[in-house]
Scaffold this motif. Sequence first.
Motif, PDB file in Angstrom:
ATOM      1  N   MET A 193       6.054   7.124  -1.221  1.00 32.18           N
ATOM      2  CA  MET A 193       7.219   6.651  -0.487  1.00 32.18           C
ATOM      3  C   MET A 193       7.641   7.729   0.505  1.00 32.18           C
ATOM      4  O   MET A 193       7.832   8.883   0.136  1.00 32.18           O
ATOM      5  N   LEU A 194       7.770   7.323   1.751  1.00 34.13           N
ATOM      6  CA  LEU A 194       8.276   8.191   2.796  1.00 34.13           C
ATOM      7  C   LEU A 194       9.793   7.972   2.872  1.00 34.13           C
ATOM      8  O   LEU A 194      10.243   6.885   3.202  1.00 34.13           O
ATOM      9  N   ALA A 195      10.549   8.995   2.523  1.00 35.64           N
ATOM     10  CA  ALA A 195      12.014   8.880   2.472  1.00 35.64           C
ATOM     11  C   ALA A 195      12.603   9.369   3.791  1.00 35.64           C
ATOM     12  O   ALA A 195      12.776  10.558   4.011  1.00 35.64           O
ATOM     13  N   ALA A 196      12.921   8.430   4.655  1.00 31.38           N
ATOM     14  CA  ALA A 196      13.357   8.764   6.009  1.00 31.38           C
ATOM     15  C   ALA A 196      14.841   9.068   6.126  1.00 31.38           C
ATOM     16  O   ALA A 196      15.267   9.674   7.101  1.00 31.38           O
TER      17      ALA A 196
ATOM     18  N   ASP B  15       0.820  -1.210   0.000  1.00 30.12           N
ATOM     19  CA  ASP B  15       0.000   0.000   0.000  1.00 30.12           C
ATOM     20  C   ASP B  15       0.854   1.260   0.000  1.00 30.12           C
ATOM     21  O   ASP B  15       0.490   2.269  -0.606  1.00 30.12           O
ATOM     22  N   VAL B  16       1.952   1.208   0.711  1.00 28.67           N
ATOM     23  CA  VAL B  16       2.822   2.376   0.876  1.00 28.67           C
ATOM     24  C   VAL B  16       4.253   1.887   1.036  1.00 28.67           C
ATOM     25  O   VAL B  16       4.488   0.741   1.440  1.00 28.67           O
ATOM     26  N   LEU B  17       5.201   2.761   0.740  1.00 25.63           N
ATOM     27  CA  LEU B  17       6.609   2.387   0.785  1.00 25.63           C
ATOM     28  C   LEU B  17       7.391   3.287   1.724  1.00 25.63           C
ATOM     29  O   LEU B  17       7.119   4.483   1.842  1.00 25.63           O
ATOM     30  N   LEU B  18       8.364   2.689   2.387  1.00 22.49           N
ATOM     31  CA  LEU B  18       9.345   3.434   3.163  1.00 22.49           C
ATOM     32  C   LEU B  18      10.637   3.407   2.367  1.00 22.49           C
ATOM     33  O   LEU B  18      10.981   2.391   1.752  1.00 22.49           O
ATOM     34  N   GLY B  19      11.352   4.499   2.363  1.00 24.30           N
ATOM     35  CA  GLY B  19      12.549   4.609   1.538  1.00 24.30           C
ATOM     36  C   GLY B  19      13.706   3.773   2.033  1.00 24.30           C
ATOM     37  O   GLY B  19      13.779   3.400   3.195  1.00 24.30           O
TER      38      GLY B  19
END
Length: 153
Positions: free
Chosen positions: A102-105, A77-81
């Motif tokens: 994408m949440l780029a942390a 559903d969603v991506l983490l960087g």
Amino acid sequence: MKSSADTLHVGATASLTGPYSIQGRYMQDGYELFCKKLNAQGGVRGRQVKLTTYDDRSDPLGCAALYERLICEDEVDVLLGPYGSSLTEAAADVTEKYGKVMLAATAGVSSIWEKGRRFIFMVLAPSRPQRRACSVLPRTTDFAAWRSFMTTQ
């Protein structure tokens, strides 16, 4: 694992091997802790969070292929960087192609966000203002000027 009505499927890669492996392991531990805490608090809007991660081996090309796998095969559903700017740059091309958020942390290079991308969200301040700020800080004790500088960047 595909998503269901009661599961929020989150995907990411982590550099578990290769030059970024130390930081990548810390990042994966953080992602796992984040999901565990969310689930302990009832999930996200009542949906339990399921995290799928792959080892990107600190390689941008391999990283991009894994983000395509997360989107097309795992149907997240969603991506983490991934860890770092070079890997995030590669992953961002894929997330833009498929319109996946994408949440780029851990990426801080400004160029990632200067390309008009619409589906990547930054956590860190861009590294260019950080470098400028670090070069100014030792030369001034005028904290009002410092605060003004930081809010205009």
